[in-house]
Design a protein around this motif. Structure first.
Motif, PDB file in Angstrom:
ATOM      1  N   ALA A  80     -41.042 -28.887  -7.511  1.00 57.50           N
ATOM      2  CA  ALA A  80     -39.483 -29.173  -7.740  1.00 57.50           C
ATOM      3  C   ALA A  80     -38.918 -29.517  -6.615  1.00 57.50           C
ATOM      4  O   ALA A  80     -38.283 -30.633  -6.427  1.00 57.50           O
ATOM      5  CB  ALA A  80     -38.802 -28.087  -8.573  1.00 57.50           C
ATOM      6  N   THR A 120     -32.517 -31.605 -11.794  1.00 51.48           N
ATOM      7  CA  THR A 120     -31.312 -30.579 -11.964  1.00 51.48           C
ATOM      8  C   THR A 120     -31.625 -29.952 -13.059  1.00 51.48           C
ATOM      9  O   THR A 120     -32.579 -30.238 -13.947  1.00 51.48           O
ATOM     10  CB  THR A 120     -29.838 -31.462 -12.031  1.00 51.48           C
ATOM     11  OG1 THR A 120     -28.982 -30.594 -12.121  1.00 51.48           O
ATOM     12  CG2 THR A 120     -30.013 -32.065 -13.519  1.00 51.48           C
ATOM     13  N   ASP A 121     -30.910 -28.717 -13.424  1.00 50.68           N
ATOM     14  CA  ASP A 121     -31.074 -27.917 -14.409  1.00 50.68           C
ATOM     15  C   ASP A 121     -30.717 -28.619 -15.728  1.00 50.68           C
ATOM     16  O   ASP A 121     -29.856 -29.545 -15.871  1.00 50.68           O
ATOM     17  CB  ASP A 121     -30.473 -26.365 -14.395  1.00 50.68           C
ATOM     18  CG  ASP A 121     -28.790 -26.767 -14.226  1.00 50.68           C
ATOM     19  OD1 ASP A 121     -28.178 -26.497 -15.513  1.00 50.68           O
ATOM     20  OD2 ASP A 121     -28.326 -27.119 -13.303  1.00 50.68           O
ATOM     21  N   THR A 170     -37.499 -27.124 -14.734  1.00 54.09           N
ATOM     22  CA  THR A 170     -36.450 -28.294 -14.197  1.00 54.09           C
ATOM     23  C   THR A 170     -36.881 -29.403 -14.644  1.00 54.09           C
ATOM     24  O   THR A 170     -37.885 -30.259 -14.390  1.00 54.09           O
ATOM     25  CB  THR A 170     -36.374 -28.180 -12.738  1.00 54.09           C
ATOM     26  OG1 THR A 170     -36.211 -26.813 -12.051  1.00 54.09           O
ATOM     27  CG2 THR A 170     -35.582 -29.008 -12.115  1.00 54.09           C
TER      28      THR A 170
END
Length: 322
Positions: free
Chosen positions: A103, A115-116, A52
């Protein structure tokens, strides 16, 4: 603009392809030189908590991948670190991996956004020239996370060359980051093209077909084999269009147009759930988001969009083949 320039421009349009960094491979085996760079005041690091990305909020809505030394200290202890290169001003850039368990607590901090990676690219959350180094760092650190042990003897390995290799502590074997080549192609026949979809795709979305290049295979032959295996089409001329680094986890997409020699489509039901011929007019509607049946194409992030646009919008054809 000549054809070679066109190809460079098309590749630059894809996600993760733009980077202003000079990678400076000549420094990777000079630990003292890199250590000096590591401690400079203008050094910046991009940070990933597992897979991430950690983004820093700037003024207004702006976001950045880059953190100073001091800022990284309160993100969490580094597990691995890799030298990415120097920016146009000569400032050093590194990628740092921290524990994925961090995370969730970091998401609560208002000065950060986690966020991804796909969303970072799709939503254009950071400047394009930062997306390339972020993808580079993610692919490199992900490779390290997956290669803790030697493939030759099974012994533990350790990071070397400031992130660009691993060395087995037992047998001394050296292992280098791998990039897996993938062909992705648009088969065309006259004024129509083949697009297909997998079950995991968003409803109504059709894309190019793709597959990994196998040992002992040229990318042209891989295009022909995959088109036959997945769609039952015999093919002729193959034309290269563009390429894209794809850090999921570490591939290079090689985009092509290929000439289909027959009309009948026989889909491989294992990988594809649907596929059909689309006219050039339909392809344009899909790219513009106004197809009457609601069909869509991949978004700007993907090289499939670039390939389809080259054929439908720019009028590229399968000519001047190999």
């Amino acid at each position: 603009m000549n054809d070679a320039s066109n190809r460079r421009e098309r590749s630059a349009q894809t996600g993760f392809a733009t980077s202003h960094l000079d990678r400076r491979a000549d420094l990777r085996d000079k630990p003292d030189a890199v250590a000096a760079l590591r401690h400079r005041s203008d050094t910046r690091l991009t940070v990933l908590a597992g897979e991430t990305p950690v983004l820093k909020r700037l003024e207004g809505e702006a976001l950045s991948i880059w953190f100073s030394h001091g800022e990284t200290e309160w993100l969490g202890a580094g597990l691995e670190e890799a030298f990415l290169g120097l920016d146009p001003d000569g400032a050093p850039r590194f990628a740092r991996l921290i524990d994925k368990a961090l995370a969730e607590p970091l998401r609560e901090r208002p000065e950060l956004l986690l966020t991804d990676l796909r969303s970072v690219a799709l939503k254009r959350l950071v400047p394009a020239h930062e997306l390339g180094p972020l993808g580079e760092g993610k692919a490199l650190l992900d490779w390290h996370a997956r290669h803790r042990f030697c493939a030759q003897c099974g012994g533990p390995s350790e990071l070397g060359s400031v992130g660009w290799k691993r060395k087995c502590t037992a047998c001394g074997a050296q292992h280098f980051p791998r990039t897996d080549p993938v062909v992705i192609m648009l088969a065309t026949r006259g004024d129509k093209c083949l697009l297909a979809r997998q079950a995991r795709f968003a409803p109504g979305m059709y894309s190019c077909i793709a597959g990994f290049i196998e040992p002992g295979e040229t990318f042209e032959d891989a295009v022909r084999r995959e088109t036959w295996e997945e769609a039952g089409l015999r093919t002729g001329t193959v034309r290269y269009i563009a390429s894209q680094p794809w850090p999921f986890p570490g591939s290079l997409m090689i985009g092509c147009l290929v000439e289909a020699l027959n009309d009948d489509i026989v889909l491989d039901g294992m990988e594809l759930e649907a596929g059909r011929w689309f006219s050039r007019a339909e392809a344009l509607q899909m790219l513009e988001g106004n197809h009457p049946e609601g069909f869509t194409s991949p978004q700007h992030l993907a090289i499939a969009n670039t390939i389809l646009r080259a054929w439908a919008v720019e009028g590229e054809e399968v000519t001047n083949g190999e």
